[in-house]
Design an enzyme around this catalytic site. Sequence first.
Site, PDB file in Angstrom:
ATOM      1  N   GLU A  51      33.781  21.939 -56.934  1.00 55.24           N
ATOM      2  CA  GLU A  51      33.768  23.052 -57.890  1.00 55.24           C
ATOM      3  C   GLU A  51      35.149  23.351 -58.472  1.00 55.24           C
ATOM      4  O   GLU A  51      35.704  24.428 -58.280  1.00 55.24           O
ATOM      5  CB  GLU A  51      33.170  24.303 -57.228  1.00 55.24           C
ATOM      6  CG  GLU A  51      31.709  24.110 -56.885  1.00 55.24           C
ATOM      7  CD  GLU A  51      31.009  25.386 -56.425  1.00 55.24           C
ATOM      8  OE1 GLU A  51      31.691  26.330 -56.005  1.00 55.24           O
ATOM      9  OE2 GLU A  51      29.768  25.419 -56.490  1.00 55.24           O
ATOM     10  N   GLU A 108      23.832  21.334 -55.172  1.00 56.23           N
ATOM     11  CA  GLU A 108      23.771  22.419 -54.189  1.00 56.23           C
ATOM     12  C   GLU A 108      22.828  23.502 -54.675  1.00 56.23           C
ATOM     13  O   GLU A 108      22.808  23.840 -55.864  1.00 56.23           O
ATOM     14  CB  GLU A 108      25.135  23.109 -54.036  1.00 56.23           C
ATOM     15  CG  GLU A 108      26.180  22.362 -53.306  1.00 56.23           C
ATOM     16  CD  GLU A 108      27.439  23.225 -53.170  1.00 56.23           C
ATOM     17  OE1 GLU A 108      27.356  24.471 -53.266  1.00 56.23           O
ATOM     18  OE2 GLU A 108      28.516  22.643 -52.990  1.00 56.23           O
TER      19      GLU A 108
HETATM   20  C1  GAL Z   1      29.222  26.746 -53.598  1.00 53.38           C
HETATM   21  C2  GAL Z   1      30.213  25.939 -52.799  1.00 53.38           C
HETATM   22  C3  GAL Z   1      29.748  25.723 -51.378  1.00 53.38           C
HETATM   23  C4  GAL Z   1      29.270  27.019 -50.787  1.00 53.38           C
HETATM   24  C5  GAL Z   1      28.195  27.599 -51.659  1.00 53.38           C
HETATM   25  C6  GAL Z   1      27.636  28.894 -51.129  1.00 53.38           C
HETATM   26  O1  GAL Z   1      29.775  27.334 -54.694  1.00 53.38           O
HETATM   27  O2  GAL Z   1      30.449  24.673 -53.396  1.00 53.38           O
HETATM   28  O3  GAL Z   1      30.814  25.203 -50.617  1.00 53.38           O
HETATM   29  O4  GAL Z   1      30.325  27.896 -50.684  1.00 53.38           O
HETATM   30  O5  GAL Z   1      28.711  27.849 -52.934  1.00 53.38           O
HETATM   31  O6  GAL Z   1      26.571  29.356 -51.907  1.00 53.38           O
END
Ligand code: GAL
Length: 676
Positions: free
Chosen positions: A157, A310
Amino acid sequence: MTDARMRALRDRVGGLAYGGDYNPEQWDRSVWREDVRLMREAGVNLVSLGVFAWASLEPEPGTYEFGWLDEVMDLLHENGIAVNLATPTAAPPAWLIHRHPEVLPVMADGERFGFGNRLHYDPSSPIYREHAANITRRLAERYSFHPALAMWHISNEYGPTAYNEAASAGFRRWLRRRYGDLETLNEAWTTRFWGQVYTGWDQVEVPSVPRTWMNPSRILDFKRFTSDALLECFVAERDIVRSFRDDIPIVTNFMRFYRNADYWRWAPEEDAAALDIYPDPAEPDSHVASAFQFDLFRSLKGGRPWLLMEQATSAVSQWRLNVVKEPGRMRLGSLQAVSRGADSVMFFQWRAGRGGHERFHSAMLPHSGPESRTFREVANLGREVGLLAPVAGTTTRAEVAVLFDWNGWWGLEELWGLPRNDFSYVETVMRHYRPLWEHHYAVDVVSTRSDLSPYKVLVVPNAYLVDDEGVAAVTEFARSGGTVVMSFFSGVVDECNRVRPDGYPGAFRRLIGAKIDEYWPARPGERFTVEFADGRTATADWWREDIHLETGTALATYADGLLKGRAAVVANRFGTGRVVYFATLLEQDAFDRVLIGELRAAGVGNRFDGLPTHLECTVREDEGHEYLFLLNHDAEAAVAVPLGSPGTDLLTGLPASGEVSVPPLGAAVVRRARPA
Ligand code: GAL
């Protein structure tokens, strides 16, 4: 090559990728075997490994501990689970920060980040870049040919904006490349205003600690520079891993509606666009904004499948109130991503962490273990993702495009001094996208550099800042027969944020067939009545324009107020095309009616006309087949959908013909021969 790399990934995982971030470095070895056993049970075929593991891989400068990662990679491979190996550079270790505090980003107010979060680096810092390159090289040396490796995940990110000394130096280099000499820079930034003329490059700095107002062209360039500086970090790491091996995909994970990186510039640099998305389960219609993001991510690489990198199985932990995803919602959201072109369903994270900031963040394997609602849903989804393997690699066709542009976004939101300073680009774009979603139109998202030839209608929401090439593209689209639907305050300034000459909207005056004498933002609470040619009326608020028709005609006029009788919605013939321009903020229903009417008039096909709004209908296709996704977002009632030609529901394996009934929060994915 990109397509071949992505094909290799699909072959490797046997269709769609399923899995999540895996952080074995946070756990004792004894847990790893159980992890892998349960991953198999859940149908996991890919994990993202080592995302923040720099401190575990290089605990002291120049001392490396790869033993644990060797073991994990071997274990995963033995169990048929592929690895999306991350470079750990989003989390510079404490020793690096202690030795070189200048790596920490300075914020706009002049305060320096402390150690203790992540993303605590100035992307322009040469020290950061050197150390990031080093750990990347070490990893690539060791793992490029490990049989578990299926993909590289560069950093995480990308995002920090930094106002450090190193950032100023980088900014100057970037500006020199862009403008060549100071005279051109002064001209581009209109520095005669308030006497801001620069006479030496060393006087040019990042726009930090402004006393309220700041040169708007300088801020705009700083946004561009920051996006490019982050991109340079990505490219540097990518090139290192690629120099070892050329045949596997390299990606980084992007964020939802993320303003600080121009993903149109980033996407060509990677093999697939990859998205992290956390729709708030507390918002009943967050899936509409998700749909837009999914369309954007498919469009970022010209319609190629993208990766859902994710999402959460249930609650997150980053907001004040983190509510759970109700039963069935995680499945539905995952299928929604696939229905709009994702070739993976991945989560943050595999196993819920016991400590740290995200200890209450949901995971595929929650604190309550495998005997839990979440794990059952995860295992079931893993099975279904396996059944959807034929969908992998397929694409979608659309005849409508929505312009979404980072420069325009920065122009509207980063700067002060506009006729009104409370624009929300995202809200505006969603106002335009929502009716398209509700009426089941397939939509692509485009930039001003995209090929517009496949589309019949181009929707242009509040495009305040458009460069000359963008203006030419939009204009040409209409001239050659397309329909442009554009909303107010568009085409106002050039790429340097200077008002275009010859009256508003300088860029699009001929296109819309009208000249705007003045922008008239509404007073608080002010509302107007607008009357259409067929006698219907609607209310409008927030914005008006004192518009004078040239070649255009009024589709609707103000029925009251000082602008009574003046056009509120304009239609214009342009070349062989048509342009509809909204000069005010119409109430949503009236806006939708005009927009959908234009789509119909332009002959945009819609196979799902008349189906209920909450039934999301999309199609992916390959040469021989189409895959019809029917997703019911309603938690109460089933929907019966007449199918037309028969097929097979991939989720049940049963023939589907006549009518399919899609249960509440349920889904059907019908595979059938593609219509001729
Ligand atoms: C994302 C991040 C992850 C985790 C996740 C939590 O933005 O890449 O490492 O923190 O959010 O929702």
